[in-house]
Design an enzyme around this catalytic site. Structure first.
Site, PDB file in Angstrom:
ATOM      1  N   THR A 144       0.816  -1.213   0.000  1.00  0.00           N
ATOM      2  CA  THR A 144       0.000   0.000   0.000  1.00  0.00           C
ATOM      3  C   THR A 144       0.852   1.267   0.000  1.00  0.00           C
ATOM      4  O   THR A 144       1.856   1.346   0.699  1.00  0.00           O
ATOM      5  CB  THR A 144      -0.908  -0.008   1.238  1.00  0.00           C
ATOM      6  OG1 THR A 144      -1.675  -1.202   1.196  1.00  0.00           O
ATOM      7  CG2 THR A 144      -1.833   1.183   1.266  1.00  0.00           C
ATOM      8  N   GLY A 183       2.456  -2.852   8.385  1.00  0.00           N
ATOM      9  CA  GLY A 183       2.689  -3.107   9.810  1.00  0.00           C
ATOM     10  C   GLY A 183       4.128  -3.530  10.035  1.00  0.00           C
ATOM     11  O   GLY A 183       4.701  -4.259   9.235  1.00  0.00           O
ATOM     12  N   GLU A 426      -7.218  -5.663   3.366  1.00  0.00           N
ATOM     13  CA  GLU A 426      -7.415  -6.869   2.542  1.00  0.00           C
ATOM     14  C   GLU A 426      -8.577  -6.683   1.560  1.00  0.00           C
ATOM     15  O   GLU A 426      -9.275  -7.629   1.242  1.00  0.00           O
ATOM     16  CB  GLU A 426      -7.647  -8.107   3.418  1.00  0.00           C
ATOM     17  CG  GLU A 426      -6.530  -8.418   4.396  1.00  0.00           C
ATOM     18  CD  GLU A 426      -5.185  -8.603   3.734  1.00  0.00           C
ATOM     19  OE1 GLU A 426      -5.147  -9.001   2.544  1.00  0.00           O
ATOM     20  OE2 GLU A 426      -4.164  -8.306   4.388  1.00  0.00           O
TER      21      GLU A 426
END
EC number: 1.3.3.6
Lengths: 666, 659
Positions: A144, A183, A426
Site C-alpha cells: 500500500t 505493519g 485486505e
C-alpha cells in the site's frame, strides 16, 4: 483483583440453562479434543509469568508497542520451546499471547516468510529464509502507498534495472508513492518486500516484488537513501508500528527481485511468468480468515454485553418491585440476541470457509483451478458482509452497556477499534462486494446463454426457465413456512435470485441507453452491492441451517435451532422491503415474522448467559471488567480505576500550575 | 496552493457558497462576528490543538485545564459576555476540548435548585473561581433511573448536619466530569433520610477538596475513573463518602427544606426546572451532535474529491472516488442529513422559545409536547449523526483510520451523546408514551398539540405517483412518511390495547410492545424532520441558486429514508413494489445531481482548517503532503525507539535467551 464468589444473578442464569455449555463449546471448536487442546495452549500462556503485564489501557502508545515487541520476541522462542508447529495452533498461541490484538511481527510471520516461500528462487531462499526464520532478518510487506490501496495496479513506486551495475534502482517518485501503512515497517523491520513497477530496457513490465534492506544490521539505523518511520497515532492498532518508506535512488542487486516466476536476466531481458493466478491465493486465504475474525469479535462483544446485562439492574418494570435485570427489557433483548445469533452464524460460516480453502488449495496444488473463481468471489463477499455486520454489532453491544460501555474498562472500545479496520484492509468492503457482484452477473449471463452454473450460485439456473419480463420481475413464488429453517433458506434464495436478476436487468438497461460498460457498471453499482449482500446473506443462512443436523446432542441442537430461526427471521424483518417488493412474503407473513422474532427473544432469554459462556473466552482474553465470568463488575471497576494514570498522585500537578494561580488572581 | 481537483469542484458550484454560509449562520452579520471570534482564538497559541493527537491522557487533561483558565482571561480581555454569542462561537471552535465545563452545570443547578440565600452565597464564589464545581448524580449502579440512586444523606438534628454516605460499592458516584482531579465542590444527589424516613433524592452542596492544598477532605475518596473512548481531556471522577458531614444549609432548598427540628416541608412547582432540564437536551444538539457530522462530511467529501483510485474508463486518468456511485451513496445522504438537522434544530429552538414564553405566563400546557420532542429528537438526531460520522470515517478507507484524519476523534466523541442526557432507547420510549396518549386523545375526539394533529388524518388510498419524477414532489413523499408514522403509532396502540384486554398487566404489555414503540417514535421524528425540511425550503428565497440546491438535498433526504426503510413503507400499502423502483431510480439520479455541488455544500459550513484539525479535510486539499508532514511530527519518530535496545536488538542478534 478482588476475588469473590460468583454474582448471584449470573449463578441463577447458569443454573437455569437448558443445555450444557461445554457440549456447545465442543461444537464450536470442532470436537472435545480440540477444546481440550485449545485450553491447554491458553494455559501455557496464562501460566507463563513472561506474558504478564500491566493493563494495556493505562499504557501510552510507545509503551504498548514496547510490550507487544517484548511478547512477540518471547512468543517466537516459546513456540519452538513448546514444539507448537501446526498453523492453527500457532495462530491460537499468538492470539492468547496478544489477547486478540495484532502484533508487530504479524507481517513478518504472515506475509514476509510465506512470500519468500512461494515466490523466492532456491538461491534466494538460501540467502534469506533461514536468517528470517531465526529473526536476524525482520521483514514486512510493503504494498500500500499513500495514494493507492485497493487499486494495486496504480502503485507508483519504481524499480528501474541498470544493466551496467546489475542493480535495480528503487524510487518513490511522488509524495503519493510513499509506502504507507505496512505493519512493522515503522520501527521494527530491517527488510521489506517492496512492490514496485518494474522498468527494464525502457519498458514498464508492471508490478513485481523486491527484497529491500531498509535498516543497517547491527545499528538498526535507516540505510542511506531510505527514509522510514511510523505513520503516527491511529484509532487502534497502538501496538503496531505501521510505517512509511520513501526510497531515493536506492540500489539493490538484481538477485533481490523475487524471481521464481518472472525474471530479469543480467542484460535486462524480461522473462514473463507462466501464470499469475497462484499469487492471489494468499489474499483469498486472508479474506476467508476474516469471516472467523468477525465471529470472534462479535462473540466477545456479546459475551461482555450479555453478562453485564444480567448483572445490571435498572429502573422498574412493575411499580413497587425490585429493579429488574436490564436483560429483561424487550428492547435490550432485541439489541443483543440477534447479534448473538449472528455470532453463531459467522462461527459456522468461518469454519466452512477455512475448510473450503484447504480443500480447494489442495486442488490447486494438483493444478485444478476450476473452483478458484467462486472461492475468490465468495471470500470477497463474505469478508465484506461479515465484517460490516460485526463492526456495527460490536458498537451496538457497546451502546447496550450504556455509559460503562464507553469506559475502556469494558473492553468494548478496544474490540471495536481493533476490529473496524477489517472493513478496509485486505480489500475495501464496497470494492469486495462489487467483485462478488461481477461474479454473480457473469454467472447470470452464463445461465442466460444456456450454460449451467454450479456451487452457491446454482440457484441462478432456475431463473432461465422463467419467462423473462422486461420490467419488474416478481420472484419465483415460494410458500414460506416461518418456523421451518429449510423453508426460510428458500425465501433467502428467492430474494438473492430476484436481486441478482434485477441488478442484471438494470445493468442491461443502462447499456441499452448506449452507456459505456464502465459507466453502466458505475450507475448500477448500488443495485449490484445490494445483490451481493443478498447473495452472501443467503450463503450464511444456508450454511447455518446445514450445521443444525450435525449437532448430535438434542438440547444443544434445540437452542442452536432457535438461534438459527432468530437469525433468519430477524434478517427478514430488517429487510422486509426486499421480501415484500419481490413478492416472496405477504404483509401478513411479515407481521407473523415480526411477532415470532419477539417470541424467540423470550425463549432465548432463558439461555442467553449459557450461550455466551459456550464461546469459552477466559477473562484474561476477554479483557473486560463488565464481562467477567464471576460478574463482580462494580468492585472491579473501582479497582481498575484506581490504577488510572491520572490517579498516580493524589493532587494532580496541573492544580499547582493553573488552578491555584487562577484562584489566587481572580 | 489549492489542489486543482478541489479548485475545479468549486468553479462548478451552482450557488453562492458565501450566501449559503450567511443563511446557515442566520445573517451575514453573524458570519462576520463568528469569523472574528474564531480568528481571535485560533491566533492565540494557547488554544492550538495542533499536537492533540499525540498527547497522553495526562497531557490532554493538563492542556484542557490550561485552556479553561486562559479562556477566562481572554473573555475579559476581549470584552465578551459569558452568555453572549461570542462565547458560543468560542466553544464551537475549541470543539469542547476544554476543562471545567461542569463548573457551569454546578452553577446552573445552584441557580435552579437553590434558595435565594444559597444563590447569594455560592454563585459569587463560583463566578470568581474561588471554588470549582462539579455535578455528582450518576452512580456506578445507576444512571438513567434516578429514583434508584443509593447515596444517603441522613439528618442529624443534634448537630444540624446531614451525614453523607456511600453505603455500598454500586452507590459510588461515577462519571461526573471535572470531579476526578479538578473540582473543589460538587452538587451531590442523595436519598434524604430524616428520623428514619426516606424522602427521596435531594441535592446537597459538598466540599470534596481542600481549598488550600487541593487534597481530598476527610471521609472523601475521590479520583479519576480511568481511560475512556474519548474525553481524555476530562477528568470524569469517582466519589466515595464515609460519614461526611455538611451543614443543614447545604441542602439546596428552593422547593423543600428540612427544618431544624427535622420537619420536612415542600412547596412550589418544579415545572420551570423541568422545562430547563428538557431544553438542555436540545441545547447540546448543535455543537455536540450536528456539528461533528458537518465536520465529518467536510473531511470525507473533500478527501473524496482529491483521492483518485482505479479507473472508471480504460485509458483515462484514475477517477476521483467521489465519482463512484457507491461512494456518493455513502456520503451524500449524510450531507443531506446534516442540513436536515441544521434546520430541525432551528425548528426546535422556535418551539422551545414559544414554550418558554407560555411558561413565563404560567401556562404549562406545552410541557408534555416539549418533553416528548426534546427526548425524541435528542435520540434520533444523535443516533443518526453518530452513524453518519462513522460512515464518513469508513468512506475514507485506510487513511480515515489514522487519528490524523480527525475522524476517529469526531466519532468517539459523538457516540457519547447517544448516552448522556438520557439513553436513547429510554428517551424514544418516553416520546412513544406521549404519542400513544395523543393518539388515544385523537381517537376520542379530544384536542392535541398542533405538531401531532396529523394523527387524525384520514387514511389515504394509494400513492398517485406514476413516474420517477413524481417522487420529487414533496406532497407525494410527505404523505408516505405521514402514513407510515400514523400506522406505526396506531398499530402499537392497538397492540397495547389488545394485550391489556387479554389480561396482561399494563407494565408487561408495555414491555412487550417496546420494540415497536421505539420504531413508532423514530418514524414520528423522521416525518417531522422531512416536513420541516420541506417547509424550510419553501421559505428560502430563490436567491443565488440556494433554494434549488436545498430542494435537491431535501428530496434526497426524504428518498434516502424511504429507500433505507423500504419494508415499513411497503407494508403500509400506500407505496407499491412498483413505486419502490421509481423511488430508487429517483434517489440514484439525485446522487449524480448533488455530486456536482458536494464540495461547495461542505465549504458552506465554513470550518477553518484549524477547527477541522484534519490532514484529509483541509481547504486546500493538499492531503498527502500534510499527512506525511504530520506523521513525521509524531513522537514515535521524534523520540528514540526504546524497544530497539531492549528487545529488538537482542532478538535480531539472537541473544534474547541471555536476558
Amino acid at each position: 483483583v478482588v476475588t469473590m464468589v460468583m454474582n448471584a444473578d449470573l449463578r441463577r442464569e447458569r443454573a437455569a440453562a437448558t443445555f450444557q455449555p461445554e457440549l456447545l463449546t465442543n461444537v464450536l471448536d470442532g470436537g472435545a479434543e480440540r477444546t481440550r487442546r485449545r485450553r491447554e495452549i491458553e494455559a501455557l500462556v496464562i501460566n507463563d509469568p513472561d506474558f504478564q503485564h500491566e493493563d494495556l489501557n493505562f499504557l501510552s502508545r510507545s509503551q504498548r508497542y514496547e510490550q507487544a515487541i517484548r511478547k512477540s520476541s518471547l512468543m517466537v522462542m516459546k513456540l519452538r520451546e513448546h514444539g507448537i508447529a501446526d498453523p492453527d495452533e500457532i495462530y491460537l498461541f499468538k492470539s492468547f499471547v496478544h489477547r486478540g490484538h495484532p502484533e508487530p511481527l504479524d507481517l513478518h510471520l504472515g506475509m514476509f516468510l510465506p512470500t519468500l516461500l512461494t515466490q523466492a528462487t532456491p538461491e534466494q531462499q538460501d540467502r534469506f529464509f533461514m536468517p528470517s526464520w531465526n529473526l536476524e532478518i525482520i521483514g514486512t510487506y510493503a504494498q500500500t502507498e499513500m495514494g493507492h490501496g485497493s487499486h494495486i495496479r496504480g502503485l507508483e513506486t519504481t524499480a528501474t534495472y541498470d544493466p551496467a551495475t546489475q542493480e535495480f534502482i528503487l524510487n518513490s517518485p511522488t509524495v503519493t508513492s510513499i509506502k504507507w501503512w505496512p505493519g512493522g515497517l515503522g520501527k521494527s523491520s530491517n527488510h521489506a518486500i517492496v512492490l514496485a513497477q518494474l522498468y527494464t530496457q525502457g519498458q514498464c513490465k508492471g508490478l513485481h516484488a523486491f527484497i529491500v534492506p531498509i535498516r543497517q544490521m547491527g545499528t538498526h539505523e535507516p540505510l542511506p537513501g531510505i527514509t522510514v518511520g511510523d505513520i503516527g497515532p491511529k484509532f487502534g492498532y497502538d501496538e503496531i508500528d505501521n510505517g512509511y518508506l520513501k526510497m531515493d535512488n536506492f540500489r539493490i542487486p538484481r538477485e533481490n527481485m523475487l524471481m521464481k516466476y518472472a525474471q530479469v536476466e543480467p542484460d535486462g531481458t524480461y522473462v514473463k511468468p507462466l501464470s499469475d493466478k497462484l499469487t492471489y491465493g494468499t489474499m483469498v486465504f486472508i479474506r476467508s480468515m476474516i469471516v472467523g475474525d468477525s465471529a470472534r469479535a462479535l462473540s466477545r462483544a456479546c459475551t461482555i454485553a450479555i453478562r453485564y446485562s444480567a448483572v445490571r439492574h435498572q429502573s422498574e418494570l412493575k411499580a413497587g418491585e425490585p429493579e429488574p435485570q436490564i436483560l429483561d427489557y424487550q428492547t435490550q433483548q432485541y439489541k443483543l440476541f440477534p447479534l448473538l445469533a449472528t455470532a453463531y452464524a459467522f462461527h459456522f460460516v468461518g469454519t466452512y470457509m477455512k475448510d473450503t480453502y484447504r480443500r480447494i488449495s489442495a486442488d490447486i496444488i494438483e493444478g485444478d483451478l476450476s473452483e478458484l473463481p467462486e472461492l475468490h468471489a465468495l471470500s470477497a463477499g463474505l469478508k465484506a458482509f461479515s465484517s460490516w455486520v460485526a463492526n456495527a454489532g460490536v458498537e451496538e453491544c457497546r451502546m447496550a452497556c450504556g455509559g460503562h460501555g464507553y469506559s475502556r474498562c469494558s473492553g468494548l472500545p478496544d474490540i471495536y477499534v481493533t476490529f473496524t479496520p477489517c472493513c478496509t484492509y485486505e480489500g475495501e468492503n464496497t470494492v469486495m462486494m462489487l467483485q462478488t457482484a461481477r461474479f454473480l452477473i457473469k454467472s447470470y449471463m452464463q445461465v442466460g446463454s444456456g450454460q449451467r452454473v454450479t456451487g452457491m450460485v446454482s440457484y441462478l439456473n432456475d431463473l432461465s426457465r422463467q419467462h423473462i419480463q422486461p420490467q419488474h420481475v416478481a420472484a419465483r413464488p415460494v410458500s414460506v413456512l416461518i418456523n421451518d429453517p429449510v423453508s426460510l433458506v428458500e425465501a433467502y434464495k428467492a430474494r438473492a435470485a430476484w436481486l441478482v436478476e434485477a441488478a442484471a436487468k438494470n445493468l442491461q438497461a443502462e447499456l441499452n441507453h448506449r452507456k459505456s460498460r464502465e459507466d453502466a457498471w458505475n450507475v448500477t453499482s448500488v443495485d449490484l452491492v445490494r445483490a451481493s449482500d443478498a447473495h452472501c446473506h443467503y450463503v450464511v443462512v444456508k450454511l447455518f441451517t446445514a450445521k443444525l443436523s450435525e449437532i448430535s446432542n438434542a438440547a444443544v441442537r434445540a437452542v442452536v435451532t432457535d438461534l438459527c430461526l432468530l437469525y433468519m427471521l430477524h434478517g427478514i424483518s430488517k429487510n422486509a422491503g426486499d421480501f415484500l417488493q419481490a413478492g416472496i412474503l405477504t404483509n401478513t407473513q411479515v407481521n407473523q415474522v415480526n411477532q415470532r422474532v419477539k417470541e424467540l427473544l423470550a425463549i432465548i432469554r432463558l439461555n442467553a448467559v449459557a450461550l455466551v459462556d459456550s464461546f469459552d473466552f477466559s477473562d484474561n482474553y476477554l479483557g473486560s471488567v463488565l464481562g467477567r465470568y464471576d460478574g463482580n463488575v462494580y468492585e472491579n471497576m473501582f479497582e481498575w480505576a484506581k490504577k488510572s494514570p491520572l490517579n498516580k498522585t493524589e493532587v494532580h500537578e496541573s492544580f499547582y500550575k493553573y488552578l491555584k494561580p487562577m484562584q489566587a488572581k481572580l | 496552493r489549492v489542489n486543482p481537483d478541489l479548485a475545479s469542484e468549486r468553479l462548478a458550484a451552482s450557488f453562492s457558497v458565501e450566501l449559503l454560509t450567511a443563511s446557515l449562520d442566520g445573517g451575514a452579520e453573524r458570519t462576520r462576528s463568528r469569523r472574528a471570534v474564531v480568528e481571535a482564538i485560533e491566533n492565540d497559541p494557547v488554544f492550538s490543538q495542533e499536537n492533540q493527537y499525540f498527547q497522553s491522557q495526562n497531557e490532554r487533561y493538563e492542556a484542557a485545564v490550561r485552556r479553561a483558565v486562559y479562556l477566562q482571561k481572554k473573555i475579559r480581555e476581549m470584552g465578551w459576555t459569558e452568555n453572549g454569542p461570542e462565547v458560543q462561537y468560542v466553544n464551537r471552535c475549541l470543539s469542547g476540548d476544554i476543562a471545567l465545563i461542569l463548573h457551569r452545570v454546578f452553577m446552573r443547578s445552584i441557580s435552579m435548585l437553590g434558595s435565594d440565600e444559597q444563590i447569594a452565597k455560592w454563585i459569587p464564589l463560583a463566578t470568581d473561581y474561588q471554588i470549582i464545581g462539579s455535578y455528582a448524580q450518576t452512580e456506578l449502579g445507576h444512571g438513567t433511573y434516578l429514583q434508584g440512586l443509593e447515596t444517603t444523606a441522613v439528618f442529624d438534628d443534634a448537630t444540624q448536619e446531614f451525614i453523607l454516605n456511600t453505603p455500598k460499592i454500586s452507590a459510588m458516584k461515577w462519571w461526573p466530569g471535572d470531579m476526578g482531579r479538578s473540582a473543589t465542590h460538587t452538587v451531590v444527589f442523595a436519598q434524604l433520610y430524616v428520623h428514619g424516613k426516606c424522602y427521596g433524592v435531594h441535592p446537597f452542596i459538598l466540599q470534596i477538596r481542600s481549598l488550600q492544598d487541593h487534597s481530598p477532605c476527610p471521609g472523601v475518596t475521590v479520583g479519576d475513573i480511568g481511560p475512556k473512548m474519548n474525553f481524555q481531556h476530562t477528568d470524569n471522577g469517582f466519589l466515595q463518602l464515609q460519614n461526611v458531614r455538611v451543614p443543614r444549609e447545604n441542602m439546596l432548598s428552593k422547593f423543600c427544606k428540612v427544618q431544624p427540628d427535622g420537619t420536612y416541608v415542600r412547596w412550589g412547582s418544579q415545572k420551570m426546572n423541568y422545562f430547563t432540564m428538557t431544553s438542555v437536551r436540545i441545547s447540546i444538539l448543535s455543537d455536540e451532535v450536528i456539528l461533528p457530522l458537518k465536520k465529518a462530511c467536510t473531511i470525507a467529501i473533500r478527501y473524496s474529491a482529491v483521492r483518485r483510485q482505479s479507473k472508471l474508463k480504460p485509458g483515462e486518468q484514475e477517477a476521483k472516488i467521489l465519482d463512484y456511485q457507491t461512494q456518493q451513496q455513502k456520503l451524500l445522504p449524510q450531507l443531506a442529513t446534516a442540513y436536515a438537522f441544521h434546520f430541525i434544530k432551528i425548528y426546535l429552538d422556535e418551539l422551545f422559545n414559544r414554550g418558554y414564553q407560555d411558561i413565563q405566563g404560567k401556562n404549562f400546557d406545552s410541557l408534555p409536547e416539549l418533553h416528548a420532542f426534546s427526548s425524541g429528537f435528542k435520540a434520533t438526531v444523535s443516533q443518526q449523526c453518530t452513524s453518519g460520522v462513522e460512515i464518513c470515517l469508513r468512506a475514507c478507507g485506510g487513511h480515515g483510520y489514522s487519528l490524523l484524519s480527525g475522524l476517529p476523534s469526531l466519532y468517539t466523541r459523538i457516540i457519547a451523546s447517544c448516552i448522556y442526557e438520557g439513553e436513547n432507547t429510554i428517551l424514544l420510549l418516553q416520546t412513544a408514551r406521549f404519542l400513544i396518549k395523543c393518539f388515544m386523545a385523537v381517537s376520542a375526539g379530544q384536542p392535541v398539540p398542533p405538531s401531532v394533529t396529523y394523527l387524525s388524518s384520514v387514511k389515504p388510498g394509494k400513492c398517485p405517483a406514476k413516474d420517477k419524477l413524481d417522487f420529487l414532489s414533496p406532497e407525494i413523499y410527505l404523505k408516505a412518511y405521514e402514513q407510515m408514522a400514523i400506522r406505526l403509532i396506531s398499530s402499537s396502540a392497538a397492540k397495547l390495547q389488545h394485550f391489556i384486554q387479554s389480561g396482561v398487566d399494563e407494565y408487561e404489555a408495555w414491555n412487550q410492545c417496546t420494540v415497536q414503540l421505539e420504531k413508532a417514535a423514530k418514524a414520528h421524528c423522521h416525518y417531522i424532520t422531512v416536513k420541516n425540511f420541506v417547509e424550510t425550503v419553501e421559505k428560502l428565497d430563490d436567491e443565488a441558486g440556494i433554494q434549488k440546491i436545498m430542494k435537491h438535498l431535501c428530496d434526497l433526504f426524504a428518498l434516502h429514508g424511504i429507500f433505507s426503510n423500504m419494508g415499513d413503507f411497503l407494508y403500509d400499502g400506500y407505496l407499491t413494489a412498483a413505486h419502490m423502483d421509481l423511488v430508487t431510480a429517483s434517489y440514484l439520479d439525485l446522487l449524480a445531481v448533488i455530486r456536482k455541488d458536494a464540495v461547495p455544500l461542505v465549504d458552506a459550513f465554513d470550518f477553518t482548517d484549524k477547527t477541522l484539525n484534519s490532514a484529509l479535510g483541509s481547504y486546500d486539499g493538499q492531503v498527502y503532503q500534510r499527512l506525511y508532514e504530520w506523521a513525521r511530527k509524531s513522537p514515535t519518530n521524534q523520540q528514540g525507539n526504546p524497544a530497539y535496545g531492549k528487545y529488538l536488538k537482542p532478538l535480531l542478534q539472537n541473544t534474547l535467551s541471555k536476558l
